[in-house]
Design an enzyme around this catalytic site. Sequence first.
Site, short mmCIF file in Angstrom:
data_model
loop_
_atom_site.label_atom_id
_atom_site.label_comp_id
_atom_site.label_asym_id
_atom_site.label_seq_id
_atom_site.Cartn_x
_atom_site.Cartn_y
_atom_site.Cartn_z
N SER A 40 0.81 -1.19 0.02
CA SER A 40 0.15 0.08 0.10
C SER A 40 0.92 1.06 -0.08
O SER A 40 0.24 2.27 0.23
CB SER A 40 -0.82 0.08 1.16
OG SER A 40 -0.19 0.03 2.40
N LYS A 66 -6.98 3.17 8.17
CA LYS A 66 -5.90 4.37 7.71
C LYS A 66 -6.67 5.72 7.96
O LYS A 66 -6.02 6.78 8.05
CB LYS A 66 -5.72 4.09 6.29
CG LYS A 66 -4.88 2.83 5.96
CD LYS A 66 -4.58 2.33 4.52
CE LYS A 66 -3.76 1.15 4.51
NZ LYS A 66 -3.56 0.79 2.99
#
Length: 792
Positions: free
Chosen positions: A699, A742
């Site tokens: 990511s 996140k």
Amino acid sequence: MNQDEQETTIEQPTPQGALALPDHHLPQRVYLIPVRHRPFMPGLVQPILLNRELWQSTLERVSQTPHHALGLIYVGDRNPDEVSVEDFPEYGCLVKIHAVNQEDDHLQVVAQGLARFRVSGYTNRKRPFMAEVEYPEPKDELTDALRAYAMAIINTIRELLPLNPLYNEGLKHYLQNFSPRDPSPLTDFAAALTSANGDDLQDILETVPLKPRMEKVLTLVRKEVEVARLQNEISEEVNEKISRHQREFFLKEQLKVIQRELGLEKDDRTADVDEFRARMESLTPPEAVAKRFEEEVRKLGVLESGSPEYAVTRNYLDWLTSVPWGRFSEDNLDLTHARDTLSAHHSGLDDVKDRIVEFLAVGAMRGEVKGSILLLVGPPGVGKTSVGRAIAEALDRRFYRLSLGGMRDEAEIKGHRRTYIGAMPGKLIQALKESGTSNPVIMLDEIDKLGTSFQGDPASALLEVLDPEQNQDFLDHYLDERLDLSHCLFICTANTLDSIPAPLLDRMEMIRLSGYITEEKVEIAKRHLWPRSLERAGVKPGQLTINASALRQVAEGYAREAGVRNLEKQLNKIIRKAAVRLLSGEKKISVTSKNLEEFLGQPYFQREKTQRGIGVVTGLAWTSMGGATLSIEATQVHVQQRGFKQTGQLGDVMKESAEIAYSYVASNLPAYGGDGDWFDQSFVHLHVPEGATPKDGPSAGITMATALISLATGKRLPRKLAMTGELTLTGQVLAVGGIREKITAARRVGIREIILPKACERDYKELPEHLKKGLTVHFAERYQDVHDAIWG
């Protein structure tokens, strides 16, 4: 009149007319006393109980009259001591007083019913009541029909005698003195014998014509005979059952005595068999289980109690009869109750609560919650186990928690075979035994921490348990009988999905519990953690208080993890420090943000300042502990030769992301305003801080590429933002996971502008509104979109 004579008067009433007044001596004015429940009937002799304070003066006046008679008048269920003449009916019964006894604050009066009267007027409308009365007489001639009615009444009463011997002697006495030729007093007395209600008897009293009165009374007496006959039948049936049970009991007791005398007293084997049969009688096992039970009981009956096989068979029967075959608790499928229960246990987690309520709604439509396996995934301390308990409480089901962490033996799930020494059934059988029902909520905790050894694979053993299509015929190796687990509600918990086998994961419906933002932590601490910690420590809420700003500072500076377990530890630390001061003499302590360090010391976490500069970009990462921000730094070491170095204990996947980002930026740098030859003469060092922490995952591609472009072009990021997304060599931005975690991490450090892959737009839109509030989000399909969002 002495006591013996009074008792004789009550038990053996005077023959009709012996103590009665002649008709021409019946008084025209009488004192009235109201009675409740049942009216007094002519021909009846029985005691009545009166309030001494209210009616003694009336009885004294009656005693001074030559006839010693008064009128009893029926007032229904109203209190006789509070009624007025407006409550009196028109008809009553004239009685002669034979004895008056005082008992504390009551008077017991023996009264003989003489005749019915009709009130024609009142001479005193207040206590003592007095009325002018007349005595209506029936005008009926004594016809054959009336004699037949009289004989029918007498025969019915005789029929009543053997059925209800309560008034046996009195009935015989009256029947000897009543004659069919004088049916009026007989009719009144027969009505008084029945258990009819007061209104029916008052109707008889007010019916002066003889034939209709006899018709009504005959109906009442026949009904009394039927009731008495039914009572006798019931009593005989009950007595027969009791006699049979008593006979069996006596025979069993005699058998015990005989066995004791002969040395054949009931042994442990017989006692065991009786106990197992008694258990099985209260259950409804399947036919195969009942058949196996009988086989094992017969085997137990022929084995010696000292043999090893006896112990094995006895233990098997003990477990077989401990399983709650066919015993279910009733589900509470009220969705409002479920939502209230979940809200009482947890603050926040609205999306999780909605998902659980939807799950229960499907069960409510079907009438039973079954057929689904829930998997709660999230970092430690976010409330996965307590969510399972809340679901059980919402359904009113029993709750059983089974920890799978470190389990390496598949026999823990499916049981040992009976041939092994110390064999036991699996944990699921034990769960049913402990819960006492066949439909408990069973929590399989830490399913991601199952182990594997030479003793088998517990994860594979769970495949049958957690498959709604298979667990209705679950086979435990110890019981060796099919068991229906489809009515159980299985709730599994895990921190990560990586270690859960794919076939097992495929059988479960996943619900993610992400970490909490600071506002949610403060609310949880205020509503749940702080009151609970005070109660456990024995500190009264008035002695120790903490304000919201202090709670926020604890959450941000001392407990920044995704869950709230460490937050609770810090609150407990505050309470321990405060308890010492309270016991030292302080009366009241208030914890604020100004004095918080006196209790907890310096904060573990300083408020993160997002690093900004050339070659520095903030990325977003997912970990098993929740989301985290990750600063990625790139710098030019020297310009002597081309080279690329990565540090920060990166995993293989993250190293690949770095290589891809380097290759993409090097080949496309002119498109983003850089010199195409810059990388040919530069040795670049890419570093992810906190090198002691292993980092891996796909990511960080766009974050690394942005850091390299910033370094190569000399442009720093113009504002505070963070990003996540994977990059390909062709510049496409691929989807990543953990969007909620996140976003939570970004909010925690005050970042309000975020770049996400276009493919993650759906995940972002499903987030709760309080997480999206105040955020600016850019969705990128290619890296050009990322560049434009930053420097465009």
